[in-house]
Design a protein around this motif. Structure first.
Motif, short mmCIF file in Angstrom:
data_model
loop_
_atom_site.label_atom_id
_atom_site.label_comp_id
_atom_site.label_asym_id
_atom_site.label_seq_id
_atom_site.Cartn_x
_atom_site.Cartn_y
_atom_site.Cartn_z
N ASN A 99 -8.64 -3.87 -8.04
CA ASN A 99 -8.72 -5.22 -8.63
C ASN A 99 -7.34 -5.73 -9.02
OD1 ASN A 99 -11.48 -3.73 -9.93
ND2 ASN A 99 -11.73 -5.61 -8.76
N ALA A 100 -6.36 -4.83 -9.08
CA ALA A 100 -4.98 -5.24 -9.38
C ALA A 100 -4.05 -4.13 -8.91
CB ALA A 100 -4.78 -5.49 -10.87
N LEU A 101 -2.81 -4.52 -8.59
CA LEU A 101 -1.78 -3.55 -8.19
C LEU A 101 -0.56 -3.73 -9.08
CD1 LEU A 101 -0.43 -1.52 -6.09
CD2 LEU A 101 0.28 -3.55 -4.84
N LEU A 102 -0.09 -2.62 -9.63
CA LEU A 102 1.18 -2.64 -10.35
C LEU A 102 2.21 -2.03 -9.41
CD1 LEU A 102 -0.24 -1.48 -13.74
CD2 LEU A 102 1.21 -3.48 -13.52
N LEU A 103 3.24 -2.80 -9.08
CA LEU A 103 4.34 -2.29 -8.25
C LEU A 103 5.45 -1.88 -9.22
CD1 LEU A 103 5.36 -1.75 -5.41
CD2 LEU A 103 6.16 -4.12 -5.30
N PRO A 149 -4.17 -9.28 -7.22
CA PRO A 149 -3.00 -9.63 -8.03
C PRO A 149 -1.98 -8.48 -7.99
CG PRO A 149 -5.02 -9.63 -9.36
CD PRO A 149 -5.36 -9.04 -8.03
N VAL A 150 -0.70 -8.81 -7.82
CA VAL A 150 0.36 -7.80 -7.79
C VAL A 150 1.33 -8.08 -8.93
CG1 VAL A 150 2.28 -6.83 -6.44
CG2 VAL A 150 0.17 -7.55 -5.27
N PHE A 151 1.51 -7.08 -9.79
CA PHE A 151 2.43 -7.22 -10.93
C PHE A 151 3.63 -6.32 -10.71
CE2 PHE A 151 -1.97 -7.65 -12.70
CZ PHE A 151 -1.93 -9.03 -12.93
N GLU A 152 4.82 -6.92 -10.65
CA GLU A 152 6.04 -6.15 -10.42
C GLU A 152 6.62 -5.74 -11.77
OE1 GLU A 152 8.66 -8.35 -7.85
OE2 GLU A 152 7.15 -8.48 -6.25
N VAL A 153 6.76 -4.43 -11.97
CA VAL A 153 7.16 -3.95 -13.30
C VAL A 153 8.20 -2.83 -13.23
CG1 VAL A 153 4.89 -4.50 -14.31
CG2 VAL A 153 5.31 -2.19 -13.43
N VAL A 154 8.85 -2.62 -14.36
CA VAL A 154 9.67 -1.42 -14.59
C VAL A 154 9.06 -0.77 -15.84
CG1 VAL A 154 11.97 -0.47 -14.96
CG2 VAL A 154 11.70 -2.61 -13.68
N ARG A 186 -12.92 -2.11 -13.88
CA ARG A 186 -11.80 -2.54 -13.05
C ARG A 186 -11.06 -1.32 -12.51
NH1 ARG A 186 -13.75 -6.68 -14.80
NH2 ARG A 186 -12.72 -8.52 -15.67
N ARG A 187 -10.55 -1.49 -11.29
CA ARG A 187 -9.75 -0.46 -10.65
C ARG A 187 -8.33 -0.97 -10.52
NH1 ARG A 187 -12.18 2.90 -5.57
NH2 ARG A 187 -13.73 3.81 -6.96
N VAL A 188 -7.37 -0.21 -11.03
CA VAL A 188 -5.97 -0.62 -10.93
C VAL A 188 -5.20 0.46 -10.20
CG1 VAL A 188 -3.87 -1.08 -12.26
CG2 VAL A 188 -6.04 -2.07 -13.00
N VAL A 189 -4.47 0.08 -9.16
CA VAL A 189 -3.66 1.05 -8.43
C VAL A 189 -2.19 0.78 -8.72
CG1 VAL A 189 -3.77 -0.28 -6.27
CG2 VAL A 189 -3.24 2.14 -6.18
N ILE A 190 -1.46 1.88 -8.89
CA ILE A 190 -0.02 1.79 -9.14
C ILE A 190 0.71 2.36 -7.93
CG2 ILE A 190 1.89 2.55 -10.61
CD1 ILE A 190 -0.28 2.92 -12.84
N LEU A 191 1.65 1.57 -7.41
CA LEU A 191 2.50 2.04 -6.32
C LEU A 191 3.93 1.92 -6.83
CD1 LEU A 191 2.98 2.78 -3.29
CD2 LEU A 191 3.08 0.32 -2.83
#
Ligand code: MG
Ligand code: ZN
Length: 219
Positions: A158-162, A190-195, A133-138
Motif C-alpha cells: 500500500n506504500a513504499l519507502l525508498l 505512494p512512494v516516500f523518499e527518505v533518509v 496496510r502493507r508497507v515495503v521498504i527498499l
C-alpha cells in the motif's frame, strides 16, 4: 518488552488473519505490516516514525526476527509496548504468530500497531497476517531492480519507502527503471523518499499514517 517463541499453528492462515483483522478493526487500531530485505532500515524507520508522529498517537510494535532481541530493545528504549517474536529460522510471520503476540499488548491503549516482519522479500508477501496496510521498504544500495525481480511484495504493498536516498550519487541506481517497474506492478503506489537515520523526508509518510489512523478510528 515481551519475548515469545513464534509458533506456527495447524489452522488456516487466512482464517486467523481475518480473526486478527476483525479484532484490530473493532478496536480502531491501524495495523501496518512492514516488509523488506534485511538491512533496508525497517527498525530505524520505526524509531523515527514513532518519535516524530506526535499528536498523542499511541504506537506499539511486534518485532519478527529469527532470533535475539536487538530490534525489540531499540523499540523498548522509546517506551512503547513491544513484543519480540523469535521464529527460530522461520523466514516469515504468520497470522497465528501475530494473534499470539496480541495477547501481550494493551490493545485498549493502542492507535497504531507496527508489525516488523522477518527481513525477506519473498515469502512474507504471500502470508496475510491480518494487517490493514502493507508497507515495503527498499533501500537504494539494494538496487533499482528489486521490484522487477521480486514482484509480489511490491504488487501487494500500500506504500513504499525508498530509504537511504542520500546514497543516490554514490551507487548505480536507475530511478527511471524503478519507476517503470512500479508503474507496471502497482500504478497508484505512494512512494516516500527518505533518509531514515536522520528522519529526512518523513512528513508525507507521517501524514499517510495519520490518515490511516483516522480512517481506522472511524471504522
Ligand atoms: Mg529490524
Ligand atoms: Zn518464509
Amino acid at each position: 518488552m515481551k519475548i515469545k517463541l513464534a509458533r506456527d499453528v495447524l489452522e488456516s492462515n487466512d482464517r486467523i488473519a481475518r480473526e486478527v483483522r476483525d479484532l484490530l478493526s473493532k478496536r480502531g487500531i491501524l495495523s501496518v505490516n512492514i516488509l523488506s530485505s534485511p538491512g533496508a532500515g525497517k527498525t530505524t524507520i520505526l524509531e523515527h516514525t514513532i518519535r516524530d508522529l506526535g499528536g498523542g498517537i499511541r504506537a506499539a510494535v511486534i518485532e519478527g526476527d529469527l532470533q535475539g532481541t536487538i530490534d525489540a530493545e531499540r523499540i523498548d528504549a522509546l517506551g512503547v509496548p513491544v513484543v519480540q517474536l523469535n521464529t527460530e529460522g522461520g523466514c516469515h510471520l504468520t497470522a497465528g504468530m501475530v494473534r499470539d503476540a496480541l495477547e501481550d499488548l494493551p490493545l485498549d491503549r493502542i492507535d497504531l500497531l507496527f508489525i516488523e516482519n522477518v527481513g525477506n522479500l519473498v515469502c512474507p508477501a504471500s502470508f496475510d497476517i491480518g494487517e490493514s496496510r502493507r508497507v515495503v521498504i527498499l533501500s537504494v544500495p539494494e538496487g533499482h531492480d528489486k521490484p522487477a525481480k521480486y514482484p509480489p511484495v511490491f504488487a501487494t504493498a500500500n506504500a513504499l519507502l525508498l530509504n537511504k536516498i542520500d546514497l543516490l550519487p554514490h551507487v548505480a541506481f536507475d530511478m527511471e527503471f524503478l519507476r517503470a517497474s512500479l508503474a507496471r506492478l502497482n500504478a497508484d503506489l505512494p512512494v516516500f523518499e527518505v533518509v531514515a537515520t536522520v528522519g529526512r523526508g518523513f512528513a508525507p509518510w507521517l501524514d499517510w499514517l495519520r490518515d490511516g489512523i483516522r480512517a481506522a478510528k472511524e471504522g
